[in-house]
Scaffold this motif. Sequence first.
Motif, PDB file in Angstrom:
ATOM      1  N   GLY A  23       0.789  -1.222   0.000  1.00 34.78           N
ATOM      2  CA  GLY A  23       0.000   0.000   0.000  1.00 34.78           C
ATOM      3  C   GLY A  23       0.822   1.273   0.000  1.00 34.78           C
ATOM      4  N   GLU A  24       2.114   1.156   0.229  1.00 32.99           N
ATOM      5  CA  GLU A  24       2.995   2.326   0.197  1.00 32.99           C
ATOM      6  C   GLU A  24       3.376   2.716  -1.226  1.00 32.99           C
ATOM      7  OE1 GLU A  24       4.122   4.236   2.724  1.00 32.99           O
ATOM      8  OE2 GLU A  24       2.923   3.113   4.164  1.00 32.99           O
ATOM      9  N   ARG A  25       3.071   1.875  -2.209  1.00 36.08           N
ATOM     10  CA  ARG A  25       3.537   2.120  -3.575  1.00 36.08           C
ATOM     11  C   ARG A  25       3.078   3.473  -4.117  1.00 36.08           C
ATOM     12  NH1 ARG A  25       5.590  -0.581  -7.895  1.00 36.08           N
ATOM     13  NH2 ARG A  25       5.589  -2.577  -6.818  1.00 36.08           N
ATOM     14  N   GLY A  26       1.816   3.815  -3.880  1.00 38.96           N
ATOM     15  CA  GLY A  26       1.310   5.082  -4.405  1.00 38.96           C
ATOM     16  C   GLY A  26       2.080   6.267  -3.858  1.00 38.96           C
ATOM     17  N   HIS A  27       2.322   6.265  -2.554  1.00 43.32           N
ATOM     18  CA  HIS A  27       3.088   7.347  -1.931  1.00 43.32           C
ATOM     19  C   HIS A  27       4.496   7.411  -2.509  1.00 43.32           C
ATOM     20  CE1 HIS A  27       5.128   9.790   1.050  1.00 43.32           C
ATOM     21  NE2 HIS A  27       5.939   8.780   1.304  1.00 43.32           N
ATOM     22  N   LEU A  28       5.132   6.260  -2.648  1.00 44.89           N
ATOM     23  CA  LEU A  28       6.506   6.227  -3.150  1.00 44.89           C
ATOM     24  C   LEU A  28       6.576   6.698  -4.607  1.00 44.89           C
ATOM     25  CD1 LEU A  28       7.663   2.799  -1.658  1.00 44.89           C
ATOM     26  CD2 LEU A  28       8.155   5.099  -0.770  1.00 44.89           C
ATOM     27  N   THR A  29       5.579   6.336  -5.413  1.00 51.02           N
ATOM     28  CA  THR A  29       5.556   6.767  -6.811  1.00 51.02           C
ATOM     29  C   THR A  29       5.379   8.279  -6.904  1.00 51.02           C
ATOM     30  OG1 THR A  29       4.624   4.633  -7.506  1.00 51.02           O
ATOM     31  CG2 THR A  29       4.408   6.471  -9.046  1.00 51.02           C
ATOM     32  N   ASN A  30       4.468   8.820  -6.086  1.00 46.56           N
ATOM     33  CA  ASN A  30       4.261  10.269  -6.069  1.00 46.56           C
ATOM     34  C   ASN A  30       5.536  10.995  -5.653  1.00 46.56           C
ATOM     35  OD1 ASN A  30       1.342  11.552  -6.389  1.00 46.56           O
ATOM     36  ND2 ASN A  30       1.082   9.446  -5.684  1.00 46.56           N
ATOM     37  N   ALA A  69       8.250   4.302   6.839  1.00 45.37           N
ATOM     38  CA  ALA A  69       9.346   5.260   6.928  1.00 45.37           C
ATOM     39  C   ALA A  69      10.614   4.682   6.305  1.00 45.37           C
ATOM     40  CB  ALA A  69       9.599   5.633   8.386  1.00 45.37           C
ATOM     41  N   TRP A  70      10.846   3.394   6.513  1.00 45.37           N
ATOM     42  CA  TRP A  70      12.025   2.748   5.922  1.00 45.37           C
ATOM     43  C   TRP A  70      11.956   2.806   4.395  1.00 45.37           C
ATOM     44  CZ3 TRP A  70      13.201  -1.120   2.523  1.00 45.37           C
ATOM     45  CH2 TRP A  70      14.500  -1.642   2.544  1.00 45.37           C
ATOM     46  N   LEU A  71      10.789   2.490   3.832  1.00 42.27           N
ATOM     47  CA  LEU A  71      10.628   2.514   2.383  1.00 42.27           C
ATOM     48  C   LEU A  71      10.845   3.925   1.830  1.00 42.27           C
ATOM     49  CD1 LEU A  71       7.482   0.214   2.114  1.00 42.27           C
ATOM     50  CD2 LEU A  71       9.761  -0.335   1.225  1.00 42.27           C
ATOM     51  N   THR A  72      10.312   4.935   2.519  1.00 46.83           N
ATOM     52  CA  THR A  72      10.486   6.313   2.067  1.00 46.83           C
ATOM     53  C   THR A  72      11.952   6.721   2.115  1.00 46.83           C
ATOM     54  OG1 THR A  72       8.260   6.974   2.764  1.00 46.83           O
ATOM     55  CG2 THR A  72       9.896   8.723   2.546  1.00 46.83           C
ATOM     56  N   THR A  73      12.640   6.331   3.192  1.00 46.74           N
ATOM     57  CA  THR A  73      14.058   6.662   3.312  1.00 46.74           C
ATOM     58  C   THR A  73      14.865   6.031   2.188  1.00 46.74           C
ATOM     59  OG1 THR A  73      13.919   6.875   5.723  1.00 46.74           O
ATOM     60  CG2 THR A  73      16.099   6.444   4.794  1.00 46.74           C
ATOM     61  N   VAL A  74      14.620   4.768   1.917  1.00 47.81           N
ATOM     62  CA  VAL A  74      15.361   4.070   0.864  1.00 47.81           C
ATOM     63  C   VAL A  74      15.041   4.675  -0.501  1.00 47.81           C
ATOM     64  CG1 VAL A  74      15.641   1.867  -0.334  1.00 47.81           C
ATOM     65  CG2 VAL A  74      15.594   1.937   2.170  1.00 47.81           C
TER      66      VAL A  74
END
Length: 319
Positions: A23-30, A69-74
């Motif tokens: 579910g984090e994919r959308g945030h990471l793509t944006n 938070a880890w995914l966003t940092t990476v």
Amino acid sequence: MSTSTSSTAGGERTVPDPSVIAGERGHLTNLAYRLLGSLAEAEDAVQETYARWYAMSRQQQEAIESPGAWLTTVAGRICLDVLGSARARRERYVGEWIPEPLPDRTEWIGGPDGGGSPDPVDPADRVTLDESVNMAFLVVLEAMTPAERVAFILHDVFRYPFAEIARIVGRTPAACRQLATSARRRVGAARIPTAPAAGQARLVRDFKEAWEAKDIRTLVGLLAPDAAMIADGGGLVGAALRPVEGSERIAQYLIHIADKAPGLTLLERSVNGRPGLVAQHTGVTVTVAAFELTGDRVTRIWAVRNPEKLRPWTETGRD
């Protein structure tokens, strides 16, 4: 955050729910699109982020307190690296480099696999179209250093605290604050105009009709005297290698294009959330044009012709 648990000798450990991770994919793509200005590069960065997550052992994943938070940092670190290498690549780019244009959410075709599928992309993979992705704003971001861009986007657009940004950029929170301030000055100096969408749509429609009619006098009147048109063909298709400047020269250039490509169809479409034009030839999208409008004049035209940047438009523009 939804988690499941497993018992260990040391008690219970949380196991990140796969659906939450996905579910984090959308945030990471944006985030990645705003950082990189390229949907293709953003998708690659997100894929690499997930690859690193799934390459970890279950114990390593369980040890991460906040997977989001880890995914966003990476993802942020990957984008920072990409921005550093992109500067060198873009110096070798043939002609002008323009950020990749995006269609309206309802017309976005083809998902991250780049297969050009006629099926609508998953809503989670779409980029939210707001002021932080209009073409004029993205062009200003291109003038920033990689660290400025990351600090500014994370703080001013996504509201991350400087303490978290510092871990991504590898600098102190105070240094990241200075980076964001410097970037903010660049945006302010650019004086990106914001006009009501209705007025913009009318002006773009008038421009389209004058171009279709090959009415050079009307075109000149719709363009600011010091207007500029920047085209991006990437060396793959014909495009002006340098900006075309001045209302007269732009109007003449547009009429020349119309004469060279009989049967060119112009469609009014949203480009990065603003009124724009899509040019199709024999049903194929060949150009996507974004506009900067000041008052009742066109001041900038960004014409993307590089077919590699038109992937989300492959089957858009249908009536």
